[in-house]
Write a protein that holds these residues in place. Structure first.
Motif, PDB file in Angstrom:
ATOM      1  N   ALA A  22       1.600   8.059   0.733  1.00 21.69           N
ATOM      2  CA  ALA A  22       0.835   8.553  -0.414  1.00 21.69           C
ATOM      3  C   ALA A  22      -0.660   8.522  -0.126  1.00 21.69           C
ATOM      4  N   LEU A  23      -1.138   7.445   0.502  1.00 23.42           N
ATOM      5  CA  LEU A  23      -2.567   7.329   0.784  1.00 23.42           C
ATOM      6  C   LEU A  23      -3.012   8.314   1.858  1.00 23.42           C
ATOM      7  N   LEU A  24      -2.139   8.665   2.785  1.00 26.10           N
ATOM      8  CA  LEU A  24      -2.490   9.634   3.811  1.00 26.10           C
ATOM      9  C   LEU A  24      -2.702  11.029   3.227  1.00 26.10           C
ATOM     10  N   ASP A  25      -2.220  11.255   2.023  1.00 26.43           N
ATOM     11  CA  ASP A  25      -2.467  12.526   1.336  1.00 26.43           C
ATOM     12  C   ASP A  25      -3.789  12.508   0.574  1.00 26.43           C
ATOM     13  N   ILE A  26      -4.468  11.362   0.565  1.00 26.39           N
ATOM     14  CA  ILE A  26      -5.692  11.213  -0.236  1.00 26.39           C
ATOM     15  C   ILE A  26      -6.915  10.973   0.627  1.00 26.39           C
ATOM     16  N   VAL A  27      -6.805  10.069   1.598  1.00 23.48           N
ATOM     17  CA  VAL A  27      -7.977   9.658   2.380  1.00 23.48           C
ATOM     18  C   VAL A  27      -8.247  10.633   3.521  1.00 23.48           C
ATOM     19  N   THR A  28      -9.394  10.458   4.159  1.00 23.97           N
ATOM     20  CA  THR A  28      -9.736  11.288   5.315  1.00 23.97           C
ATOM     21  C   THR A  28      -9.673  10.497   6.625  1.00 23.97           C
ATOM     22  N   SER A  29      -9.659   9.164   6.535  1.00 27.84           N
ATOM     23  CA  SER A  29      -9.546   8.313   7.723  1.00 27.84           C
ATOM     24  C   SER A  29      -8.601   7.153   7.432  1.00 27.84           C
ATOM     25  N   ALA A  30      -7.806   6.787   8.442  1.00 30.47           N
ATOM     26  CA  ALA A  30      -6.831   5.703   8.286  1.00 30.47           C
ATOM     27  C   ALA A  30      -7.156   4.565   9.246  1.00 30.47           C
ATOM     28  N   ASN A  31      -7.459   3.386   8.691  1.00 32.90           N
ATOM     29  CA  ASN A  31      -7.673   2.183   9.499  1.00 32.90           C
ATOM     30  C   ASN A  31      -6.309   1.538   9.704  1.00 32.90           C
ATOM     31  N   VAL A  32      -5.756   1.669  10.876  1.00 31.80           N
ATOM     32  CA  VAL A  32      -4.370   1.244  11.099  1.00 31.80           C
ATOM     33  C   VAL A  32      -4.330  -0.147  11.722  1.00 31.80           C
ATOM     34  N   ALA A  33      -3.601  -1.056  11.068  1.00 31.85           N
ATOM     35  CA  ALA A  33      -3.409  -2.405  11.597  1.00 31.85           C
ATOM     36  C   ALA A  33      -2.777  -2.322  12.984  1.00 31.85           C
ATOM     37  N   CYS A  34      -3.252  -3.154  13.903  1.00 34.21           N
ATOM     38  CA  CYS A  34      -2.854  -3.050  15.309  1.00 34.21           C
ATOM     39  C   CYS A  34      -1.883  -4.135  15.763  1.00 34.21           C
ATOM     40  N   GLY A  35      -1.313  -4.884  14.813  1.00 31.90           N
ATOM     41  CA  GLY A  35      -0.298  -5.857  15.173  1.00 31.90           C
ATOM     42  C   GLY A  35      -0.729  -7.300  15.149  1.00 31.90           C
ATOM     43  N   PHE A  36      -2.028  -7.580  15.030  1.00 32.28           N
ATOM     44  CA  PHE A  36      -2.480  -8.966  15.049  1.00 32.28           C
ATOM     45  C   PHE A  36      -2.527  -9.586  13.660  1.00 32.28           C
ATOM     46  N   HIS A  37      -2.885  -8.813  12.637  1.00 31.16           N
ATOM     47  CA  HIS A  37      -2.848  -9.340  11.267  1.00 31.16           C
ATOM     48  C   HIS A  37      -1.702  -8.718  10.477  1.00 31.16           C
ATOM     49  N   ALA A  38      -1.203  -7.593  10.943  1.00 33.58           N
ATOM     50  CA  ALA A  38      -0.078  -6.888  10.316  1.00 33.58           C
ATOM     51  C   ALA A  38       0.325  -5.775  11.268  1.00 33.58           C
ATOM     52  N   GLY A  39       1.490  -5.189  10.990  1.00 39.20           N
ATOM     53  CA  GLY A  39       1.956  -4.087  11.811  1.00 39.20           C
ATOM     54  C   GLY A  39       2.817  -4.541  12.973  1.00 39.20           C
ATOM     55  N   ASP A  40       3.713  -3.674  13.384  1.00 31.37           N
ATOM     56  CA  ASP A  40       4.532  -3.882  14.571  1.00 31.37           C
ATOM     57  C   ASP A  40       4.670  -2.523  15.259  1.00 31.37           C
ATOM     58  N   PRO A  41       5.268  -2.457  16.435  1.00 29.97           N
ATOM     59  CA  PRO A  41       5.317  -1.166  17.142  1.00 29.97           C
ATOM     60  C   PRO A  41       5.890  -0.019  16.312  1.00 29.97           C
ATOM     61  N   SER A  42       6.932  -0.266  15.547  1.00 28.07           N
ATOM     62  CA  SER A  42       7.513   0.810  14.745  1.00 28.07           C
ATOM     63  C   SER A  42       6.575   1.257  13.636  1.00 28.07           C
ATOM     64  N   VAL A  43       5.889   0.295  13.017  1.00 28.58           N
ATOM     65  CA  VAL A  43       4.918   0.630  11.973  1.00 28.58           C
ATOM     66  C   VAL A  43       3.766   1.430  12.580  1.00 28.58           C
ATOM     67  N   LEU A  44       3.239   0.978  13.712  1.00 27.21           N
ATOM     68  CA  LEU A  44       2.134   1.680  14.355  1.00 27.21           C
ATOM     69  C   LEU A  44       2.516   3.111  14.691  1.00 27.21           C
ATOM     70  N   ARG A  45       3.698   3.298  15.228  1.00 34.01           N
ATOM     71  CA  ARG A  45       4.100   4.663  15.602  1.00 34.01           C
ATOM     72  C   ARG A  45       4.287   5.535  14.374  1.00 34.01           C
ATOM     73  N   ARG A  46       4.907   4.994  13.343  1.00 29.11           N
ATOM     74  CA  ARG A  46       5.154   5.788  12.132  1.00 29.11           C
ATOM     75  C   ARG A  46       3.846   6.238  11.482  1.00 29.11           C
ATOM     76  N   VAL A  47       2.911   5.321  11.345  1.00 29.82           N
ATOM     77  CA  VAL A  47       1.659   5.666  10.661  1.00 29.82           C
ATOM     78  C   VAL A  47       0.823   6.633  11.485  1.00 29.82           C
ATOM     79  N   THR A  48       0.725   6.402  12.800  1.00 28.53           N
ATOM     80  CA  THR A  48      -0.069   7.316  13.614  1.00 28.53           C
ATOM     81  C   THR A  48       0.548   8.712  13.646  1.00 28.53           C
ATOM     82  N   THR A  49       1.869   8.786  13.667  1.00 27.54           N
ATOM     83  CA  THR A  49       2.541  10.089  13.659  1.00 27.54           C
ATOM     84  C   THR A  49       2.246  10.846  12.376  1.00 27.54           C
ATOM     85  N   ARG A  50       2.347  10.153  11.257  1.00 23.47           N
ATOM     86  CA  ARG A  50       2.124  10.827   9.977  1.00 23.47           C
ATOM     87  C   ARG A  50       0.658  11.159   9.757  1.00 23.47           C
TER      88      ARG A  50
END
Length: 256
Positions: A22-50
């Motif tokens: 939903a937020l990717l339809d609103i914002v112009t830039s996405a700060n994506v968590a890189c796995g140290f405070h949140a996120g895992d490989p599947s999350v990183l791939r899903r968000v970057t793809t979308r």
């Protein structure tokens, strides 16, 4: 003209925290968590793809190695270790971004690291060194007047001034600690008014009633607060009504 960013990918395994799609339809830039405070490989791939599918700029949101504390606890890490931790995070996200047909196009520290390097010279220098070592063309986000942006600019990095839609400010222009009452603004209408004022006047009212200059190039709407999607949509709609053009800062040239 202003950029609207949000912290995304802040889940882990089956536990989502942010409303990424939903937020990717609103914002112009996405700060994506890189796995140290949140996120895992599947999350990183899903968000970057979308993000790539929508043409949203992808930024590496780097943090202390602190999954349990969501990166909101200061860690007195050795500067050399911090350099390597930041390079590791940027590279991890950049790998998934490239697979998705895009790339990491900026860096933004998260949480306690973001706040620490407002004043912590050694750690600020470490993050600057990490970005320069990985890709000196990457812009960096931070608070205006911070040690982080000062050192980054001196090192030849492009600096981007950031303001926060829903965070209270001190009279010095820093963020009020989340441990203090009133650190987060929850009233959606107040958040919208604040952002419009930031974008059109370059100022915000601090927690003591004084006026602070922020002059942001980018405004962060947090993705993990209650009603985040509705607040972000309200902010976007209000900015458009005021004639403010929304576009990623990565699409402009340095100094523009």
């Amino acid at each position: 003209m202003i950029d609207l960013n949000s912290d995304l990918g802040e889940g882990f395994g089956i536990w989502p925290l942010t409303h990424d799609d939903a937020l990717l339809d609103i914002v112009t830039s996405a700060n994506v968590a890189c796995g140290f405070h949140a996120g895992d490989p599947s999350v990183l791939r899903r968000v970057t793809t979308r993000a790539a599918e929508r043409g949203i700029a992808v930024g590496a949101q780097v943090a202390y190695r602190d999954l349990a504390g969501f990166g909101r606890r200061f860690i007195d890490v050795d500067p050399a270790e911090l350099v390597n931790d930041v390079i590791y995070q940027i590279a991890a996200l950049d790998g998934f971004a490239r697979v998705a047909g895009t790339r990491v196009s900026y860096v933004k520290p998260h949480g306690a690291l973001y706040n620490a390097i407002v004043h912590h010279a050694e750690q600020a220098a470490a993050v600057v060194e990490a970005v320069r070592s990985y890709d000196a063309s990457l812009p960096v986000l931070g608070l205006p007047g911070s040690e982080w942006l000062r050192q980054a600019e001196n090192a030849g990095l492009r600096t981007v001034r950031e303001a926060f839609a829903d965070r209270a400010y001190t009279p010095e222009g820093t963020l009020v600690s989340r441990r203090r009452p009133g650190a987060v603004v929850h009233d959606a209408e107040e958040v919208v008014r604040r952002v419009v004022r930031m974008a059109t006047e370059g100022t915000v009212t601090a927690i003591d009633g004084s006026v602070v200059e922020v002059e942001p190039d980018s405004v962060c709407v947090h993705g993990d607060t209650p009603g985040a999607v509705e607040i972000a949509r309200g902010v976007r709609d209000a900015l458009v009504r005021e004639g403010v053009e929304l576009r990623p800062f990565t699409s402009t040239t340095a100094g523009a």
